[in-house]
Design a protein around this motif. Sequence first.
Motif, short mmCIF file in Angstrom:
data_model
loop_
_atom_site.label_atom_id
_atom_site.label_comp_id
_atom_site.label_asym_id
_atom_site.label_seq_id
_atom_site.Cartn_x
_atom_site.Cartn_y
_atom_site.Cartn_z
N CYS A 137 -2.51 24.31 50.87
CA CYS A 137 -2.82 25.73 50.71
C CYS A 137 -2.26 26.27 49.39
CB CYS A 137 -2.22 26.53 51.88
SG CYS A 137 -2.93 26.15 53.50
N GLY A 138 -1.08 25.81 49.03
CA GLY A 138 -0.50 26.27 47.77
C GLY A 138 -1.33 25.87 46.57
N ALA A 139 -1.78 24.63 46.55
CA ALA A 139 -2.63 24.17 45.45
C ALA A 139 -3.95 24.93 45.45
CB ALA A 139 -2.89 22.66 45.58
N TYR A 140 -4.49 25.20 46.63
CA TYR A 140 -5.76 25.92 46.69
C TYR A 140 -5.60 27.36 46.21
CZ TYR A 140 -10.52 26.76 48.18
OH TYR A 140 -11.87 27.04 48.18
N GLN A 141 -4.44 27.96 46.47
CA GLN A 141 -4.20 29.31 45.97
C GLN A 141 -4.24 29.35 44.45
OE1 GLN A 141 -0.83 31.53 47.74
NE2 GLN A 141 -0.96 30.09 49.46
N ARG A 142 -3.81 28.29 43.78
CA ARG A 142 -3.87 28.25 42.32
C ARG A 142 -5.32 28.25 41.84
NH1 ARG A 142 0.75 25.11 43.37
NH2 ARG A 142 -0.32 23.09 43.26
N PHE A 143 -6.18 27.58 42.57
CA PHE A 143 -7.61 27.61 42.27
C PHE A 143 -8.14 29.05 42.40
CE2 PHE A 143 -11.85 27.34 44.49
CZ PHE A 143 -12.61 26.99 43.38
N ILE A 144 -7.75 29.73 43.45
CA ILE A 144 -8.19 31.12 43.65
C ILE A 144 -7.68 32.00 42.51
CG2 ILE A 144 -8.04 33.14 45.16
CD1 ILE A 144 -7.69 31.21 47.54
N VAL B 211 0.35 32.38 54.91
CA VAL B 211 -0.27 31.08 54.63
C VAL B 211 0.82 30.13 54.15
CG1 VAL B 211 -1.84 29.84 53.11
CG2 VAL B 211 -2.55 32.02 54.13
N PRO B 212 1.03 29.00 54.84
CA PRO B 212 2.09 28.06 54.44
C PRO B 212 1.64 27.22 53.25
CG PRO B 212 1.01 27.30 56.44
CD PRO B 212 0.36 28.59 56.08
N ALA B 213 2.39 27.26 52.18
CA ALA B 213 1.98 26.59 50.94
C ALA B 213 1.89 25.09 51.06
CB ALA B 213 2.94 26.97 49.81
N ASP B 214 2.71 24.49 51.96
CA ASP B 214 2.79 23.03 52.00
C ASP B 214 1.90 22.39 53.06
OD1 ASP B 214 4.24 24.01 54.14
OD2 ASP B 214 5.97 22.69 53.86
N GLU B 215 1.10 23.18 53.77
CA GLU B 215 0.16 22.62 54.74
C GLU B 215 -1.16 22.29 54.07
OE1 GLU B 215 -0.80 24.86 58.19
OE2 GLU B 215 1.26 24.89 58.96
N PRO B 216 -1.88 21.27 54.56
CA PRO B 216 -3.24 21.06 54.08
C PRO B 216 -4.10 22.30 54.29
CG PRO B 216 -2.50 19.16 55.35
CD PRO B 216 -1.46 20.23 55.53
N VAL B 217 -4.88 22.64 53.30
CA VAL B 217 -5.79 23.77 53.44
C VAL B 217 -6.85 23.41 54.48
CG1 VAL B 217 -7.37 23.08 51.57
CG2 VAL B 217 -7.13 25.49 52.19
N VAL B 218 -7.25 24.40 55.27
CA VAL B 218 -8.22 24.18 56.34
C VAL B 218 -9.20 25.34 56.35
CG1 VAL B 218 -6.79 25.28 58.12
CG2 VAL B 218 -8.42 23.51 58.79
N LEU C 205 -4.16 10.39 56.47
CA LEU C 205 -5.59 10.10 56.46
C LEU C 205 -6.21 10.31 57.84
CD1 LEU C 205 -5.40 6.94 54.21
CD2 LEU C 205 -6.92 8.87 53.73
N ILE C 206 -5.41 10.15 58.87
CA ILE C 206 -5.85 10.38 60.24
C ILE C 206 -5.14 11.63 60.75
CG2 ILE C 206 -5.89 9.47 62.60
CD1 ILE C 206 -7.75 7.94 60.77
N GLY C 207 -5.90 12.53 61.36
CA GLY C 207 -5.32 13.75 61.91
C GLY C 207 -5.17 14.86 60.89
N ASP C 208 -4.60 15.97 61.34
CA ASP C 208 -4.36 17.18 60.54
C ASP C 208 -5.64 17.92 60.21
OD1 ASP C 208 -1.45 17.39 60.23
OD2 ASP C 208 -1.64 15.48 59.22
N VAL C 209 -6.46 17.42 59.28
CA VAL C 209 -7.72 18.08 58.94
C VAL C 209 -8.80 17.03 58.75
CG1 VAL C 209 -6.72 20.14 57.87
CG2 VAL C 209 -7.13 18.11 56.46
N TRP C 210 -10.02 17.36 59.21
CA TRP C 210 -11.17 16.57 58.80
C TRP C 210 -11.28 16.65 57.29
CZ3 TRP C 210 -13.55 13.33 61.92
CH2 TRP C 210 -13.57 13.57 63.30
#
Length: 456
Positions: free
Chosen positions: A233-240, A288-295, A374-379
């Motif tokens: 999420c943190g990396a995606y926020q930089r894109f935004i 929004v937690p910065a260190d979670e995978p964006v979903v 690679l398995i779990g968390d987010v598709w």
Amino acid sequence: MTTSSTGTPRTAGQPPPGPEALRERALTALLAARERTALLTDCVEGPELTAQHSPLMSPLVWDLAHIGNQEELWLVRAVGGRDPLRPEIDSLYDAFEHPRAERPSLPLLAPEEARRYAAEVRGRALDVLASAPVEGERLTASGFAFGMVAQHEQQHDETMLVTHQLRRGPAVLDAPAPPDPVAEAPLPGPEALVPGGPFTMGTSAEPWALDNERPAHRRDVAAFWLDTAPVTCGAYQRFIEDGGYDEARWWHPAGLRMVREHDVRAPLFWRREGTAWVRRRFGVVEPVPADEPVVHVSWYEADAYARWAGRRLPTEAEWEKAARFDPASGRARRYPWGDTDPGPVHANLGQRHLRPAPVGAYPAGRSPLGIGQLIGDVWEWTADDFLPYPGFAPFPYREYSEVFFGDAHKVLRGGSFGVDPVACRGTFRNWDLPVRRQIFAGFRTARNAAEGEGAA
């Protein structure tokens, strides 16, 4: 080590499990699926079950009766050879006959009637399981039909979890937080080099694998670099913040139309509060937690981010090679960590936690190259359209996979926190329209290796 017909590892030379072991595995899978279905439908009152919380989704009560109807069709009638319980409702719960947006207008079973129907079907299905062959013809070999039905129910359980995320109102679901990253086992770096060369993609041996995972075939993949964790999420926020949604050059033309027509500015369920981003997650508003995978991002958003970052989405073959290939043995394994079924130390699956785990969690689930989660968390969205493998044959019905093949759907891999292990493995293929944002989807990025890097 080889894989047994129950999908668990066994030592070479050890005889495959007998019928009772196969029945026990099938029973465990069916009971686990029904427990999850009950949790997702018993936590809300009748009006919430019959309401359509989004035109993208069915009412929860439709999913409940559809689960029972599919179990009746395949286990009670097809395997058991028994008379139909409610043949007059077959068309109501045919997913191809009625689009989701139309289902609330159908004369559906009321919640209590749907529960009784599903329970009666289950009782007969368990009678069939106790006596039907679990070896021999393809539909029943290794208990396939029972495994198929358990996977179908768990897939609808994830669909119902998506509906819960879309519904408005107070929170009704709860789960503990996923584990934190392990400081003693950091990721080896932001990306890992996956060596080039052939590997075995798909499977011909996994007993409960579905038709689109078959057959096993050789694929040659050039060396490439892959993120060791999903994009956060943190990396995606930089894109935004860098104006990513405004820069046409990053976007597929259809994606650009999507974001402009619908004023998409961030992942679904995100909003600004002052200078911070918050999200709504199962009825709770939280930072929004910065260190979670964006979903909750579409394929178009994932593709645009990758272009902005100077990278790309991995192909489906690249994703599977990263998830299954063991450089030491040259063998394709069932999972990144090996052949053993997923456990709580390996991956965030089974709705144990109702959110992705921070990147760096689950070190026991990493691949030999150190690639995590690679398995779990987010598709994870891949670059590819959903297409059949060479030698594909539909089984046991065309509508599971074949009717979706083509350039309209993109492939997702790896499973999310909402999917059960029975419906998630290194060969499992999911697919959806590239506009879809309500599903529990994220992504990771890749880049080509320089010439000479990663040569096998």
